[in-house]
Scaffold this active site. Sequence first.
Site, mmCIF file in Angstrom:
data_model
loop_
_atom_site.group_PDB
_atom_site.id
_atom_site.type_symbol
_atom_site.label_atom_id
_atom_site.label_comp_id
_atom_site.label_asym_id
_atom_site.label_seq_id
_atom_site.Cartn_x
_atom_site.Cartn_y
_atom_site.Cartn_z
ATOM 1 N N GLU A 132 27.310 26.418 43.642
ATOM 2 C CA GLU A 132 26.654 27.395 42.764
ATOM 3 C C GLU A 132 25.594 28.186 43.518
ATOM 4 O OE1 GLU A 132 25.125 25.219 39.343
ATOM 5 O OE2 GLU A 132 26.972 24.040 39.243
ATOM 6 N N LYS A 153 21.815 15.985 31.666
ATOM 7 C CA LYS A 153 23.078 16.303 30.975
ATOM 8 C C LYS A 153 23.386 15.173 29.997
ATOM 9 C CE LYS A 153 25.304 18.608 34.960
ATOM 10 N NZ LYS A 153 26.066 18.332 36.209
ATOM 11 N N GLU A 204 32.277 28.833 35.710
ATOM 12 C CA GLU A 204 31.022 29.020 34.975
ATOM 13 C C GLU A 204 30.680 30.494 34.798
ATOM 14 O OE1 GLU A 204 28.039 26.485 36.720
ATOM 15 O OE2 GLU A 204 29.036 24.686 35.970
ATOM 16 N N HIS A 244 34.482 24.542 41.348
ATOM 17 C CA HIS A 244 34.522 25.437 40.187
ATOM 18 C C HIS A 244 35.227 26.756 40.480
ATOM 19 C CE1 HIS A 244 30.641 23.322 38.569
ATOM 20 N NE2 HIS A 244 31.717 22.555 38.508
ATOM 21 N N ASP A 261 23.231 25.082 44.058
ATOM 22 C CA ASP A 261 23.643 23.694 43.801
ATOM 23 C C ASP A 261 24.758 23.406 44.804
ATOM 24 O OD1 ASP A 261 24.529 21.227 42.996
ATOM 25 O OD2 ASP A 261 25.159 21.837 40.984
ATOM 26 N N HIS A 270 24.272 22.492 31.146
ATOM 27 C CA HIS A 270 25.666 22.513 30.655
ATOM 28 C C HIS A 270 26.561 21.724 31.616
ATOM 29 C CE1 HIS A 270 26.955 26.055 33.453
ATOM 30 N NE2 HIS A 270 26.218 25.178 34.073
HETATM 31 C C1 LIG Z 1 27.393 21.712 36.017
HETATM 32 C C2 LIG Z 1 27.790 21.096 37.137
HETATM 33 O O1 LIG Z 1 29.091 20.810 37.396
HETATM 34 P P1 LIG Z 1 30.044 19.825 36.603
HETATM 35 O O2 LIG Z 1 29.837 20.055 35.157
HETATM 36 O O3 LIG Z 1 31.430 20.220 37.075
HETATM 37 O O4 LIG Z 1 29.653 18.456 37.025
HETATM 38 C C3 LIG Z 1 26.809 20.719 38.166
HETATM 39 O O5 LIG Z 1 27.177 20.106 39.177
HETATM 40 O O6 LIG Z 1 25.620 20.964 38.019
HETATM 41 MG MG LIG Z 2 24.986 19.933 39.875
#
Ligand SMILES: C=C(OP(=O)(O)O)C(=O)O
Ligand SMILES: [Mg+2]
Length: 419
Positions: A161, A333, A204, A152, A239, A361
Amino acid sequence: MMNGFSIARIRGFEIIDSRGNPTVRAKVTLESGISASGDAPAGASKGEREAVELRGPDGSVKAAIDSINFYISPTLAGLDSRDQAKIDRTMIELDGTENKARLGANATTATSIAVAKAGSYSMGMEPFMYIGGSRYHILPVPLLNVINGGLHAGNMLKIQEFLIIPVKFDTFKDALMASIKVYKTLKALVTEKYGKIYTSLGDEGGISPPLSVTEDALTLLYTAIKNADMEGRIFMGIDSAASNFYNPQKGTYLIDEGEKSPEQMIDFYTDIVNRYPIIYLEDPFDENDFQHFSTLQSKLKNAVVVGDDIYTTNVKYLKRGIESNSTKGVIVKINQIGTLTETIEFFDLARRNSIKTIISHRSGETEDWFISDLAVALNSDFIKTGAPSRGERTSKYNRLLEIENNYGIEYGGSKLLLR
Ligand SMILES: C=C(OP(=O)(O)O)C(=O)O
Ligand SMILES: [Mg+2]
């Protein structure tokens, strides 16, 4: 029997996400004339078992748009918009694959969300109340990704993260405002230490300083929490999205300019949990390594290990995780599985097994705030939706502020017994 609640038509069209990539919006119109839309987000660090998007080599989502206009719309027309389970089941059958490869999970996700919103509006209800019913509701604790790394960001941090978790607050608003104080303190700290250029943003909305060593990012974040006077009230999480720095040939993780075995990773995680107020570790190992997830979880009494890529919002993999006691937390998700009904089934399975839930998200988002309503509807423990700094993330926070303001729902932080 056709009535005002019945679906008249669904139209798909191309919009853009927060990375400037094409994505799908579905607009559902009911016979009454009421309409609502839903957007498909897009991940960058995807799990290999996720439902798949229909996307051309040039990034176009034209095939998914065609799915909605030529297959989904004629099939769902005439169905009662309030029968979400039947609508989602009909799409699953129409698709006929394990992973939504025919219709595209981007097409089904956008449609499923749009149907839920249209159904709620047709009843004159807020989506969170419509989905959650009149039971007691609670506002989720946000996980704010304030330092971005991995896929990211343009830096060399392997951990994707670095999150702040505002637990000890009486209201969602206080929790969010305190988190913003830490976010701004962090930016000021980085400006002072390295220069303003180091405060550029990742996907993000967290800062993405050109660091390469995990420890440096953790120290920065902890210092920001202390300088903002939030120690003991705001905790930390990470994360790792570790599949992205795992070498399957060697069975090692390439991190902090070196290589670590899974056992060394366990030592690494237990060490940082001891030295920092870390209560949350998402995807600490490769997505196929259920065993090391559970070894780590059993060693950490006061931190929750969370599965994202390992489960991909799919009950089949969560059942395996439950059998091996892999994690005490799960990421949820919608677009990893492709329909709202399957998402709620996954959520409910986690709940029945006392597993903490995190409605999340994707790194590529739109301004659609639907996941905020979903988190409140299901009384989710957490919501993960980025830094408080870009429109596609603030739309979710602002929706939660609106819900709190209008309905006075209790904040879940004080009830969260983690540490
Ligand atoms: C939000 C995340 O990343 P991505 O949407 O790129 O999978 C995640 O890994 O939690
Ligand atoms: Mg993740």
